[in-house]
Design a protein around this motif. Structure first.
Motif, short mmCIF file in Angstrom:
data_model
loop_
_atom_site.label_atom_id
_atom_site.label_comp_id
_atom_site.label_asym_id
_atom_site.label_seq_id
_atom_site.Cartn_x
_atom_site.Cartn_y
_atom_site.Cartn_z
N THR A 139 0.85 -1.18 0.00
CA THR A 139 0.00 0.00 0.00
C THR A 139 0.89 1.23 0.00
N LEU A 140 0.28 2.40 -0.18
CA LEU A 140 1.04 3.64 -0.23
C LEU A 140 0.88 4.41 1.07
N ALA A 141 1.99 4.73 1.70
CA ALA A 141 1.97 5.53 2.92
C ALA A 141 1.57 6.97 2.60
N LYS A 142 1.34 7.76 3.64
CA LYS A 142 0.90 9.14 3.45
C LYS A 142 1.92 9.94 2.65
N ASP A 143 3.22 9.64 2.82
CA ASP A 143 4.25 10.36 2.08
C ASP A 143 4.54 9.73 0.72
N GLY A 144 3.75 8.72 0.34
CA GLY A 144 3.92 8.10 -0.97
C GLY A 144 4.84 6.90 -0.99
N THR A 145 5.45 6.55 0.15
CA THR A 145 6.34 5.40 0.19
C THR A 145 5.55 4.11 0.05
N PRO A 146 5.92 3.23 -0.88
CA PRO A 146 5.27 1.92 -0.96
C PRO A 146 5.74 1.04 0.20
N LEU A 147 4.80 0.54 0.98
CA LEU A 147 5.10 -0.29 2.14
C LEU A 147 4.53 -1.68 1.93
N ALA A 148 5.39 -2.67 1.90
CA ALA A 148 4.96 -4.05 1.64
C ALA A 148 5.12 -4.89 2.89
N TRP A 149 4.13 -5.77 3.12
CA TRP A 149 4.18 -6.71 4.24
C TRP A 149 3.62 -8.04 3.79
N PRO A 150 4.08 -9.14 4.38
CA PRO A 150 3.52 -10.45 4.03
C PRO A 150 2.14 -10.62 4.66
N THR A 151 1.26 -11.32 3.95
CA THR A 151 -0.08 -11.54 4.46
C THR A 151 -0.69 -12.76 3.80
N ALA A 152 -1.70 -13.33 4.43
CA ALA A 152 -2.48 -14.40 3.82
C ALA A 152 -3.58 -13.77 2.98
N VAL A 153 -3.96 -14.44 1.91
CA VAL A 153 -4.97 -13.89 1.01
C VAL A 153 -5.80 -15.05 0.48
N ALA A 154 -7.04 -14.76 0.14
CA ALA A 154 -7.93 -15.77 -0.42
C ALA A 154 -8.69 -15.17 -1.59
N ARG A 155 -8.90 -15.97 -2.61
CA ARG A 155 -9.61 -15.55 -3.81
C ARG A 155 -11.09 -15.84 -3.66
N ARG A 156 -11.91 -14.84 -3.94
CA ARG A 156 -13.36 -15.00 -3.87
C ARG A 156 -13.92 -15.43 -5.23
N GLU A 157 -15.13 -15.96 -5.21
CA GLU A 157 -15.74 -16.46 -6.43
C GLU A 157 -15.98 -15.36 -7.46
N ASP A 158 -16.11 -14.11 -7.00
CA ASP A 158 -16.37 -13.02 -7.94
C ASP A 158 -15.10 -12.46 -8.55
#
Length: 346
Positions: free
Chosen positions: A56-75
């Protein structure tokens, strides 16, 4: 964005509608029968990944990446969650919905030579505190299955310490572009302990030295965040990073994410090295400025410090929205965490 400056409006508890997840290992078209951007990914690969990198983009525009779990929805959308204790991703999404994900660490997936999958799109995150798994049942069921040790958080002795973990915000990503990249062959670690004779180590040298690769988070010409797994190489003034041709980065704020986990999503570690990306004669160079280790460096003393901080952060999020701490729906989470009973003939 600080919690106090997050968008105001009705702040509620669990009211989100249910949106089914796609069955694991399948890549069906959307419910209307139309194809979605995710249909261009190799079948089953995205679902097999245990984690992805989410930027995501921080308030100052810095791209901040973190590991996360994700799931795909049917739509054809993607579901992520974040606890109130680590709500910065939610604040960033509410301010600027441009996001990206990279599926590039196949640890635990069972895949060999797994392709990397880059997804860019737009996200939304309602200010609705989810106290139970409603709307994300399959997400939680799959997480408990893939991360067995997390079931212990539901037991009575752990509940007072772990209630913050189950108070969640839902983030939905609507993919707009999908790029499939070949696997990045892992090479031996570069020696990041020193950049040149007689010079001190660069900020982040210890953290980046723990794995052979890291994930570069930068911005494109449009300002949207992009991600690429790369091999940082230390120089006197920063880290040279290789960038694939399909990842058109621009000079400016950037970061390097290093993270790891075992086959059962245990023994996790992550750190972010923030800095500025610039073009040099030798290639793209990230000049580091700050190192962030949200869960500590792995020392035993870090656990108590992190638990104390997560409680304070959760209480602050609720207090600034005029909400009392809601009760976690422990029974509903436990129902999802229970292993499926064996069927006849199994």
């Amino acid at each position: 964005m600080s919690p106090s400056s997050a968008p105001r409006g009705p702040h509620t508890h669990e009211t989100d509608p249910v949106r089914p997840l796609a069955p694991a290992g399948e890549c069906p078209a959307g419910r209307s029968g139309a194809t979605t951007p995710l249909d261009s990914a190799p079948p089953g690969v995205l679902d097999a990944y245990r984690t992805c990198e989410f930027v995501t983009l921080a308030k100052d525009g810095t791209p901040l990446a973190w590991p996360t779990a994700v799931a795909r929805r049917e739509d054809g959308t993607l579901l992520l969650t974040t606890s109130l204790a680590f709500a910065q991703k939610a604040f960033n999404v509410r301010r600027d919905g441009r996001v990206a994900l990279l599926f590039s660490d196949p640890t635990g997936s069972g895949l060999e030579h797994a392709p990397q999958i880059f997804v860019s799109g737009r996200a939304e995150c309602p200010d609705t505190v989810m106290t139970g798994p409603r709307g994300a049942e399959e997400y939680w069921r799959r997480l408990f299955e893939r991360q067995p040790h997390s079931r212990a958080y539901l037991r009575l002795p752990m509940r007072p310490m772990m209630s913050w973990y189950y108070l969640r915000l839902l983030i939905t990503v609507d993919p707009e572009q999908v790029i499939v990249r070949p696997p990045l062959e892992e090479l031996p670690n570069h020696d990041l302990s020193a950049t040149a004779a007689g010079t001190p180590p660069l900020p982040g040298a210890e953290q980046l030295g723990r794995t052979p690769t890291a994930v570069l988070a930068a911005r494109s010409a449009s300002g949207a965040p992009v991600l690429a797994r790369t091999r940082p190489r230390p120089t006197r003034s920063g880290y040279l990073v290789e960038v694939p041709a399909d990842c058109p980065v621009e000079p400016g704020p950037a970061s390097l994410l290093v993270h790891r986990h075992d086959e059962l999503l245990n023994h996790m570690y992550n750190a972010l090295v923030r800095g500025d990306l610039r073009r040099t004669d030798a290639g793209w160079l990230l000049e580091p400025s700050t190192v962030i280790e949200p869960m500590g460096s792995g020392r035993a003393s870090d656990a108590l410090r992190v638990l104390s901080r997560t409680k304070r952060s959760t209480d602050r999020y609720l207090r600034r929205r005029g909400l009392r701490r809601p009760k976690v729906q422990w029974d509903r989470f436990r129902a999802l965490a229970e292993p499926e009973p064996p069927t006849d003939g199994s």
